[in-house]
Design a protein around this motif. Structure first.
Motif, PDB file in Angstrom:
ATOM      1  N   ARG A 307       0.842  -1.194   0.000  1.00 44.22           N
ATOM      2  CA  ARG A 307       0.000   0.000   0.000  1.00 44.22           C
ATOM      3  C   ARG A 307       0.877   1.244   0.000  1.00 44.22           C
ATOM      4  NH1 ARG A 307      -3.860  -0.861   3.249  1.00 44.22           N
ATOM      5  NH2 ARG A 307      -3.343  -3.068   3.557  1.00 44.22           N
ATOM      6  N   CYS A 308       0.302   2.338  -0.482  1.00 45.12           N
ATOM      7  CA  CYS A 308       0.975   3.631  -0.442  1.00 45.12           C
ATOM      8  C   CYS A 308      -0.082   4.721  -0.371  1.00 45.12           C
ATOM      9  CB  CYS A 308       1.887   3.830  -1.655  1.00 45.12           C
ATOM     10  SG  CYS A 308       1.018   3.938  -3.241  1.00 45.12           S
ATOM     11  N   VAL A 309       0.357   5.918  -0.062  1.00 49.20           N
ATOM     12  CA  VAL A 309      -0.539   7.072   0.042  1.00 49.20           C
ATOM     13  C   VAL A 309      -0.031   8.153  -0.898  1.00 49.20           C
ATOM     14  CG1 VAL A 309      -1.435   8.876   1.553  1.00 49.20           C
ATOM     15  CG2 VAL A 309      -1.113   6.547   2.437  1.00 49.20           C
ATOM     16  N   VAL A 310      -0.932   8.704  -1.681  1.00 45.99           N
ATOM     17  CA  VAL A 310      -0.585   9.796  -2.587  1.00 45.99           C
ATOM     18  C   VAL A 310      -1.263  11.054  -2.094  1.00 45.99           C
ATOM     19  CG1 VAL A 310      -0.758  10.681  -4.944  1.00 45.99           C
ATOM     20  CG2 VAL A 310      -0.294   8.255  -4.554  1.00 45.99           C
ATOM     21  N   GLU A 311      -0.465  12.094  -1.843  1.00 45.83           N
ATOM     22  CA  GLU A 311      -0.977  13.360  -1.328  1.00 45.83           C
ATOM     23  C   GLU A 311      -0.951  14.398  -2.439  1.00 45.83           C
ATOM     24  OE1 GLU A 311       1.539  14.214   1.987  1.00 45.83           O
ATOM     25  OE2 GLU A 311       0.716  12.593   3.223  1.00 45.83           O
ATOM     26  N   GLY A 312      -2.128  14.720  -2.952  1.00 44.84           N
ATOM     27  CA  GLY A 312      -2.224  15.702  -4.028  1.00 44.84           C
ATOM     28  C   GLY A 312      -1.844  15.100  -5.379  1.00 44.84           C
TER      29      GLY A 312
END
Length: 505
Positions: A307-312
């Motif tokens: 998993r990963c998180v993309v901010e903007g």
């Protein structure tokens, strides 16, 4: 001057690779062609070589046998320059020496009719200088073919100060009729291609000198991430370092020592050592029998991420999300400043700053910068660099994420702009200055770089894809990091960005 048709008598002077190739192009287009060389027997030998090449095309089913005979019949070797007196178009492809070419043109002016067109295949000499002193300088023009001429599509139609604009338009149409992709350019140092291409070599040579990575890794990144057909080190080995270095020096001198065109000490050392590339057996790589090409450096990972998180928005890197999702990575999207987080690691597209500088200025921990790719959905390789305080665990997590998405990952030292991004930004900058100075149109410059040196994308179109504002920021950060005018952003980039326009308008 008469209208061009297949009855137009073409003469080519110089039976080397370029001259023979140009003669073949003209004959294949239907013209009667005379080939002359001052070396006894050289023209006849060159025509035998052309016939063999045509025979190979017949064997491959790419040319009819009857057409081969017709083309060969249109080619005539001549042993004296006086035999060219009736030519209507003469193209010289002799040694790249101003005085020698000027002497030849004066001889042709006295020999040929007043309406005969005198064209030069020069790659770097001034058409204005070549025509100076002639009675009719308006009929002198550049037709710069690229090697091998029968294969390469581009022809630079080069106008000197006195060249008749109508002649330039007619030669442009003639080149199209010969199956080429012509572009108009003014007679300035390097014309379009040899000027705009300088950063492709210069930036990698500088990266090598500064210890960013080895030749094999830098070449692989520009091929596998940037989409270039060859990397700069294997390409200069192919061209020959004596030739490539001489062109760089010529352009540097012609621009009065402008630091943008500064030759490389790394390449000079190769020339001084006689390591000229393939033709000498050694260059950046070893071509001697039994030598093996070193592999590109590639990072491995022991981590496992899902998993990963993309901010903007990640900007031009946004298509990476599609690839991550397709590889089974769960992607959470939320507002932010264009960052990708995985485990302890923070990833971001390079903006031309050092990773350590950006981490400090933006308050980011465990920062790894990602290089530009031509297409993030299909690129085989990607470069990363890391800030000084990035932990081994964070780096391992970032590598794991990119490897799971199918990238080979190569690390480069913490230098501004990484590899592909700084190369593309500086190519676009030089192309923009060429447009600003009237060397060629934006469309012609992009076409020249695609058709003449096989770039995957025109540098100006690439800058617009990245975003003119982002390209400017990269250049400004490069200039700030190095403190050199080498990276000064073109006024055209600044102006078009300020106006909210497009470079191809």
């Amino acid at each position: 001057m008469s209208v061009f048709n297949t009855n137009t008598r073409v003469a080519v002077i110089g039976a080397g690779a370029m001259g023979a190739g140009i003669a073949q192009v003209a004959a294949q287009a239907g013209h009667p062609v005379q080939l002359y060389d001052n070396r006894p027997g050289a023209a006849a030998q060159a025509l035998q070589g052309i016939d063999r090449q045509l025979g190979q095309l017949v064997d491959k089913g790419k040319l009819d046998a009857a057409e081969r005979e017709a083309i060969s019949a249109r080619l005539q070797p001549v042993e004296s320059i006086e035999a060219l007196a009736d030519a209507q178009l003469v193209i010289e492809a002799i040694v790249e020496n101003l005085q020698v070419k000027q002497d030849l043109l004066r001889q042709l002016e006295a020999l040929c009719a007043d309406d005969c067109i005198l064209a030069s295949n020069t790659s770097s000499l001034s058409i204005t200088s070549l025509a100076a002193g002639l009675r009719r300088p308006q009929r002198v023009i550049g037709m710069h073919f690229f090697n091998p001429a029968p294969v390469m599509a581009l022809v630079e139609v080069v106008s000197g100060l006195a060249t008749d604009p109508q002649l330039a338009a007619r030669l442009y149409q003639l080149a199209k009729a010969w199956g080429k992709q012509p572009v108009h350019t003014r007679s300035t140092p390097g014309f379009i291609v040899n000027r705009v291409a300088r950063p492709f070599y210069a930036e990698s040579l500088r990266l090598l000198q500064e210890g960013a990575a080895d030749c094999a890794t830098l070449d692989a990144l520009l091929r596998d991430a940037g989409g270039f057909r060859m990397g700069p080190f294997e390409l200069t080995d192919l061209i020959g370092h004596d030739v490539n270095y001489a062109v760089t020096c010529s352009v540097f001198d012609a621009f009065y020592g402008d630091f943008r065109f500064q030759p490389s000490l790394v390449q000079k050392e190769l020339v001084d050592a006689g390591r000229l590339g393939r033709k000498s057996g050694q260059g950046f790589y070893d071509y001697r029998e039994g030598a093996e090409r070193p592999p590109a450096a590639e990072l491995q990972s022991t981590a496992r991420v899902d998993r990963c998180v993309v901010e903007g928005c990640l900007g031009v890197m946004q298509p990476l999300l599609q690839r991550l999702k397709a590889s089974g990575i769960s992607v959470t999207e939320r507002p932010g400043n264009g960052l990708l987080r995985v485990g302890d690691a923070t990833l971001a597209l390079s903006d031309g700053r050092l990773a350590s500088q950006r981490a400090r200025e933006d308050g980011l921990s465990n920062l790894l910068l990602v290089d530009l790719a031509l297409d993030y959905t299909s690129a085989a390789r990607i470069a990363i660099s890391k800030a000084a305080d990035t932990t081994a665990q964070a780096q391992d997590q970032a590598i794991a994420l990119l490897r799971q998405a199918g990238f080979s990952v190569s690390e480069v030292a913490d230098l501004p702009g990484l590899v592909v991004l700084r190369t593309v930004a500086t190519l676009a900058n030089e192309a923009a200055d060429a447009v600003l100075q009237g060397v060629g149109s934006a469309a012609d410059i992009d076409l020249a770089m695609r058709a003449g040196v096989n770039y995957p994308c025109g540098p100006l179109a690439w800058a617009e894809h990245i975003g003119l504002g982002y390209t400017l920021r990269v250049l400004q950060n490069l200039q700030s990091s190095y403190g050199e005018t080498r990276y000064r952003p073109s006024l055209l980039l600044r102006r078009v960005h300020a106006q909210g326009g497009h470079l191809h308008d």
